[in-house]
Design a protein around this motif. Sequence first.
Motif, mmCIF file in Angstrom:
data_model
loop_
_atom_site.group_PDB
_atom_site.id
_atom_site.type_symbol
_atom_site.label_atom_id
_atom_site.label_comp_id
_atom_site.label_asym_id
_atom_site.label_seq_id
_atom_site.Cartn_x
_atom_site.Cartn_y
_atom_site.Cartn_z
ATOM 1 N N GLY A 177 31.602 16.242 -91.184
ATOM 2 C CA GLY A 177 32.720 16.431 -90.289
ATOM 3 C C GLY A 177 32.434 16.053 -88.852
ATOM 4 O O GLY A 177 33.305 16.138 -87.999
ATOM 5 N N GLY B 95 34.478 20.830 -93.142
ATOM 6 C CA GLY B 95 35.401 21.950 -93.098
ATOM 7 C C GLY B 95 34.945 23.207 -93.808
ATOM 8 O O GLY B 95 35.766 24.066 -94.126
ATOM 9 N N SER C 94 35.925 19.541 -99.260
ATOM 10 C CA SER C 94 36.248 19.991 -97.911
ATOM 11 C C SER C 94 37.141 21.226 -97.927
ATOM 12 O O SER C 94 37.928 21.430 -98.846
ATOM 13 C CB SER C 94 36.919 18.866 -97.118
ATOM 14 O OG SER C 94 38.137 18.507 -97.715
ATOM 15 N N GLY C 95 36.983 22.044 -96.874
ATOM 16 C CA GLY C 95 37.810 23.224 -96.719
ATOM 17 C C GLY C 95 37.461 24.358 -97.668
ATOM 18 O O GLY C 95 38.347 25.094 -98.104
#
Length: 178
Positions: free
Chosen positions: A176, A154, A127-128
């Motif tokens: 998400g 993300g 994530s991210g």
Amino acid sequence: HDNTIQNFRTNGYDGRGVVVYGTNIAIEDNILTNIGRIGIHISKAYSGDAVATNIAASGNSYTGKGEGDWLDYGIEVGAAASATLTGNTISQCLGVAASDGSTSAGILATDYYGTGTTVTATENVLSGNSSAIAIGYAEADATTVTLNNNDLSGSTNAPINATANVVVDATCNWFGSS
């Protein structure tokens, strides 16, 4: 197993924390930060024909360098290697190479340096990142990826960034939003 690997950086787009050329190897429970380009690199040796097969990377944590003129890949699997990636956490792979616009990803899987690359990724938190996973490099890339039960949330770009010929089973992942 249980290492902290950090500050492997060069000027430019290079630097690796762990490099794996071999068979039946486990990379477990390591923390990797401030790495020049690739946290864990699973590939064929550039100077030989030995292909990395039956590699297991599990429980590792890679934190990229965030936004900037660099590339980050928490794990790269390529050159006909086969790997199982389980329970790894990869974040902040957000760099973009000013030289050609290449983008970072939590995982990069490609057969650019040798065909037959296969990756099975389960229960990872990716994530991210710019993309959770980038699959393929050239249009003829035929990498095969099974991507199940992962957190791909993300991403600033598409969570799964794949070239046309790759085969991806991406069922049962979290993006998400339901």
